[in-house]
Design an enzyme around this catalytic site. Structure first.
Site, PDB file in Angstrom:
ATOM      1  N   HIS A  79      42.897  46.979  42.455  1.00  0.00           N
ATOM      2  CA  HIS A  79      43.749  47.352  43.591  1.00  0.00           C
ATOM      3  C   HIS A  79      43.331  48.694  44.171  1.00  0.00           C
ATOM      4  O   HIS A  79      42.864  49.588  43.460  1.00  0.00           O
ATOM      5  CB  HIS A  79      45.229  47.367  43.199  1.00  0.00           C
ATOM      6  CG  HIS A  79      45.610  48.348  42.146  1.00  0.00           C
ATOM      7  ND1 HIS A  79      45.981  49.648  42.431  1.00  0.00           N
ATOM      8  CD2 HIS A  79      45.720  48.224  40.797  1.00  0.00           C
ATOM      9  CE1 HIS A  79      46.295  50.280  41.306  1.00  0.00           C
ATOM     10  NE2 HIS A  79      46.140  49.441  40.299  1.00  0.00           N
ATOM     11  N   ASP A  81      45.373  50.753  46.156  1.00  0.00           N
ATOM     12  CA  ASP A  81      46.396  51.786  46.316  1.00  0.00           C
ATOM     13  C   ASP A  81      46.543  52.624  45.054  1.00  0.00           C
ATOM     14  O   ASP A  81      46.182  52.205  43.956  1.00  0.00           O
ATOM     15  CB  ASP A  81      47.738  51.166  46.689  1.00  0.00           C
ATOM     16  CG  ASP A  81      48.325  50.276  45.599  1.00  0.00           C
ATOM     17  OD1 ASP A  81      47.561  49.484  45.009  1.00  0.00           O
ATOM     18  OD2 ASP A  81      49.547  50.364  45.331  1.00  0.00           O
ATOM     19  N   GLU A 176      49.539  47.177  44.857  1.00  0.00           N
ATOM     20  CA  GLU A 176      49.819  46.758  43.481  1.00  0.00           C
ATOM     21  C   GLU A 176      50.812  47.694  42.816  1.00  0.00           C
ATOM     22  O   GLU A 176      51.668  47.248  42.039  1.00  0.00           O
ATOM     23  CB  GLU A 176      48.515  46.705  42.678  1.00  0.00           C
ATOM     24  CG  GLU A 176      48.644  46.093  41.293  1.00  0.00           C
ATOM     25  CD  GLU A 176      48.976  47.090  40.177  1.00  0.00           C
ATOM     26  OE1 GLU A 176      49.187  46.650  39.032  1.00  0.00           O
ATOM     27  OE2 GLU A 176      49.019  48.317  40.464  1.00  0.00           O
ATOM     28  N   GLU A 177      50.713  48.978  43.100  1.00  0.00           N
ATOM     29  CA  GLU A 177      51.555  49.960  42.428  1.00  0.00           C
ATOM     30  C   GLU A 177      53.031  49.831  42.793  1.00  0.00           C
ATOM     31  O   GLU A 177      53.886  50.374  42.103  1.00  0.00           O
ATOM     32  CB  GLU A 177      51.068  51.381  42.737  1.00  0.00           C
ATOM     33  CG  GLU A 177      49.682  51.716  42.191  1.00  0.00           C
ATOM     34  CD  GLU A 177      49.646  51.846  40.675  1.00  0.00           C
ATOM     35  OE1 GLU A 177      50.680  51.596  40.025  1.00  0.00           O
ATOM     36  OE2 GLU A 177      48.589  52.183  40.139  1.00  0.00           O
TER      37      GLU A 177
END
Length: 412
Positions: A79, A81, A176-177
Site C-alpha cells: 500500500h 499510504d 490501507e491504513e
C-alpha cells in the site's frame, strides 16, 4: 533501470502519502496519486507495458510469463499510504551506516531515541545500514519498504530472463491504513490466482493469520434540560457514555492483552448533554470470540441504560475484515511455497499471527488468498520507525525465490 532497493525507499518516503480517515473519497488524499504516478512511470521504464493508475489511485501492472506451462498467476501487493497516527510531511530519511549496536538518537529531535531495550531486533542488525527519520516524522517504511522491494524484485526478474517464471501481477493500493485498501481493487482486472502482501516486519516471519475485526458505534440520546431545574429530570448523555467506558473489562483492552487474546477498544467519544456517540473496534482471532465481545459490550450498555429510563441508544456493528487463515487453509500451497522460499534465502521461517489486519485480510475473502511477507520494517506509525537495508534486500530475494518456487512446483 538499476536502482537498488535502498535507492527506491529513499525516493518514495519523501513523498507525503498520508491517508485521511475523515474523507469519504478514495483515495482519501489526492497526494497518494503522486506516488502512484511515479510508480507507473518506473514500471513502464522497467518494461511492464500495461502499468497504469486507475481513478481510485490503485496501480496495476503485469510481468508476462516467460515459460509455456500454465503457472498460476501470482500478485505482489503493497500500500502507498502512510498512517494518520503521526505526520508524514517533509520526511528526512537518515542512514546509520554499519550499525555498531546500542541506542540510535535521532538528529532532528534529540528527545527521540530508538532504544535497544524497546527494539531487541536491533541485536540482529550489527553491521547493517539502518534507515530512520530525523525524529520529526514517521518514515513510511510501512509500506514503502514493501513497494521498494516489489519494484526491485520485478526489476531483477526483467534483467535476468534466465529465471523462469509465470505471470506476475503488481498491485499498489491506497488507503490501507484507514481500512479501505481493498475497497476499490478490481480483482477481475488484476487477473491473479493467489497473492502476497509485502507489509510485514521481522525477516523470516510469515503472517498467515489476522484478527477478525468489527467496528461498533453506540449512539446515545439523553434528556437535556436547564441545569437549574434538572433535579430528577436530566439524563446527561456524556455521563452515560462515560459510564459505559468505565465498565469495560480491563483484562480485554489492547494495553492488557497479547498473543491470541482479543480486545474491546474505544477509539472515539464525542457528544453533548443531549446526545453522545461512542466508537469501538472489536478484535479476536475467531468469529465466536468476536461475537462474545460484542454481546458483552451491548450487555454493558443495556445495564448502564437501566439507570437512565428516559434515554435510549442504538448499537450498530459494522464488519471490517475477517481472519485470512480461514481462506489460506483451503489453499495450503500458498503458504507452503512461501516457507520454501524463506528457507532458500537462508532464513528460518516463523509462522506468525498479526494482531491487526492487512489488505490481504480483505483480498483473501474477496477471492485472492493472500498471506503477508516481511519487509524488515519496525516501530511502524511512529517517529521511531526504522528498517535495515540488508533486510530489505532479503525481502527482495524472497520474492524472486517465491516466483521460482511457483514455476518449479507447477507441472506442465
Amino acid at each position: 533501470m538499476t536502482d537498488t532497493v535502498l535507492d527506491r525507499l529513499l525516493r518514495y518516503v519523501v513523498i507525503d502519502t498520508q491517508s485521511d480517515p475523515t474523507s469519504s473519497a478514495q483515495p482519501s488524499t489526492e497526494k497518494q496519486k503522486t506516488l502512484g504516478r511515479l510508480l507507473v512511470d518506473e514500471l513502464l521504464a522497467i518494461g511492464l507495458g500495461d502499468a497504469h493508475l486507475d481513478e481510485h489511485g490503485n496501480v496495476y501492472a503485469t510481468l508476462p510469463a516467460n515459460v509455456e506451462k500454465p503457472v498460476p498467476v501470482i500478485c505482489f501487493c503493497s500500500h502507498m499510504d502512510t498512517a494518520p497516527d503521526f505526520t508524514g510531511t517533509n520526511v528526512k530519511p537518515q542512514i546509520v551506516r554499519n550499525y555498531a549496536g546500542g541506542d540510535i538518537r535521532l538528529t532532528g529531535d534529540p528527545n527521540q531515541v530508538i532504544r535497544l531495550a524497546n527494539n531487541p531486533e536491533l541485536n540482529d542488525q550489527i553491521g547493517h545500514d539502518i534507515v530512520t527519520t530525523d525524529g520529526t516524522t514517521l518514515l513510511g517504511a510501512d509500506d514503502k519498504a514493501g513497494i521498494a522491494e516489489i519494484m526491485t524484485a520485478v526489476q531483477a526478474l526483467v534483467a535476468n530472463p534466465g529465471i523462469p517464471h509465470g505471470t506476475v501481477k503488481v498491485l499498489f493500493t491506497t488507503d490501507e491504513e484507514i481500512g479501505r485498501g481493498a475497497d476499490k481493487v478490481d480483482l477481475k482486472k488484476l487477473g491473479a490466482d493467489f497473492g502476497y502482501t509485502l507489509d510485514g516486519s521481522t525477516v523470516g516471519e510469515i503472517e498467515d493469520e489476522t484478527f477478525s475485526a468489527d467496528g461498533v458505534d453506540i449512539a446515545i440520546s439523553g434528556v437535556a434540560i436547564h441545569p437549574g431545574t434538572a433535579k430528577g429530570k436530566m439524563e446527561n448523555a456524556i455521563k452515560i457514555a462515560a459510564e459505559i467506558v468505565a465498565r469495560l473489562p480491563k483484562e480485554q483492552a489492547p494495553e492488557t492483552t497479547e498473543g491470541r487474546q482479543g480486545f474491546i477498544h474505544p477509539t472515539d467519544i464525542a457528544g453533548s448533554m443531549e446526545g453522545a456517540k461512542l466508537s469501538f473496534i472489536i478484535r479476536d482471532f475467531d468469529d465466536k470470540g468476536l461475537a462474545e465481545k460484542e454481546a458483552l459490550l451491548e450487555q454493558i450498555t443495556r445495564d448502564v441504560m437501566t439507570s437512565f429510563p428516559g434515554s435510549s441508544y442504538t448499537f450498530t456493528v459494522k464488519e471490517q475484515y475477517r481472519n485470512m487463515k480461514v481462506v489460506l487453509d483451503q489453499h495450503p500451497q500458498v503458504v507452503d511455497y512461501l516457507i520454501e522460499a524463506v528457507k532458500r534465502v537462508g532464513l528460518d521461517p516463523v509462522r506468525h499471527s498479526i494482531r491487526g489486519g492487512t489488505d490481504g485480510s480483505r483480498l483473501s475473502f474477496m477471492g485472492l488468498p493472500c498471506p503477508n511477507i516481511y519487509t524488515g520494517g519496525h516501530a511502524y506509525h511512529s517517529p521511531l520507525e526504522w528498517v535495515s537495508r540488508q533486510d530489505m534486500e532479503k525481502s527482495v530475494e524472497t520474492i524472486v525465490e517465491l516466483v521460482k518456487v511457483w514455476e518449479e512446483r507447477t507441472t506442465a
